[in-house]
Design a protein around this motif. Structure first.
Motif, mmCIF file in Angstrom:
data_model
loop_
_atom_site.group_PDB
_atom_site.id
_atom_site.type_symbol
_atom_site.label_atom_id
_atom_site.label_comp_id
_atom_site.label_asym_id
_atom_site.label_seq_id
_atom_site.Cartn_x
_atom_site.Cartn_y
_atom_site.Cartn_z
ATOM 1 N N TYR A 220 17.154 12.898 -6.016
ATOM 2 C CA TYR A 220 17.288 14.265 -5.499
ATOM 3 C C TYR A 220 16.042 14.722 -4.755
ATOM 4 C CZ TYR A 220 21.155 14.348 -8.754
ATOM 5 O OH TYR A 220 22.314 14.039 -9.414
ATOM 6 N N SER B 2 19.464 21.480 -4.763
ATOM 7 C CA SER B 2 19.109 20.056 -4.738
ATOM 8 C C SER B 2 20.062 19.314 -3.822
ATOM 9 C CB SER B 2 19.197 19.466 -6.140
ATOM 10 O OG SER B 2 18.428 20.210 -7.055
ATOM 11 N N TYR C 67 21.554 15.528 -3.193
ATOM 12 C CA TYR C 67 21.715 14.193 -3.771
ATOM 13 C C TYR C 67 21.505 13.166 -2.658
ATOM 14 C CZ TYR C 67 24.015 10.199 -6.018
ATOM 15 O OH TYR C 67 24.318 8.967 -6.534
#
Length: 147
Positions: free
Chosen positions: A119, A141, A143
Motif C-alpha cells: 500500500y 490507501s 493497493y
C-alpha cells in the motif's frame, strides 16, 4: 475495456454494502427498494445489500476497486485482509474515523497500511460528521498489487 452509457456511468459496475446486523441490513434493503422506485436507469439496479459477516463475504467478492471501511475500528484490519485477495491493483481503500481512533482500535490497521509494501497510504484531515469541532480524518490507501 469499460463500456459507458450516455450519462458516463460504468456499465457492469456494482456497489455492494455489507451489514452484519439483520435489522440494519433490512433497513438498507428497504431504502434500496425505495430508491429503485425511481425506475430503470436510476443506477440503483447496480446496488446490492448483503446481510452477513463481512469477514466471510469479502473474499467472495471479485475485482474490488474501492473499499470503504466504516464500523468498529478494531475490525478494519481483518476486513482489509479478508478483501486483499479480491483487490485489484490500484484499488482505493478509505478508512473512516482514522483521526479519532488513531491511538485506539485503528492503530493496528494504520500501522499495517502505512508500513506494508502492498500500500501507499496518506491521512486526509476532516472532522466528525456530526461535530465540526472534533478533528478526525480518513486514511486513504492505494493497493499496489501482490508482491
Amino acid at each position: 475495456h469499460t463500456h459507458t452509457d450516455d450519462r458516463n456511468h460504468c456499465l457492469g459496475s456494482r456497489l455492494v454494502t455489507m451489514e452484519r446486523d439483520w435489522k440494519w441490513g433490512l433497513a438498507a434493503k428497504r431504502f434500496l427498494w425505495q430508491a429503485r422506485g425511481a425506475g430503470p436507469g436510476s443506477g440503483m439496479e447496480a446496488v446490492d445489500v448483503i446481510i452477513g459477516n463481512a469477514l466471510q463475504q469479502l473474499p467472495k467478492q471479485k475485482g474490488i476497486d474501492f473499499l470503504f471501511l466504516d464500523g468498529m475500528p478494531r475490525e478494519y484490519l481483518p476486513y482489509l485482509q479478508a478483501a486483499e485477495q479480491s483487490l485489484r491493483p490500484g484499488a482505493v481503500i478509505v478508512a473512516d474515523n482514522a483521526g479519532v481512533f488513531k491511538d485506539g482500535g485503528l492503530k493496528p490497521y494504520l500501522e499495517y497500511v502505512r508500513n506494508s509494501p502492498l500500500y501507499v497510504s496518506s491521512f486526509v484531515e476532516s472532522h466528525l460528521e456530526w461535530r465540526v469541532d472534533v478533528p478526525d480524518g480518513l486514511e486513504v490507501s492505494k493497493y499496489l498489487g501482490p508482491l
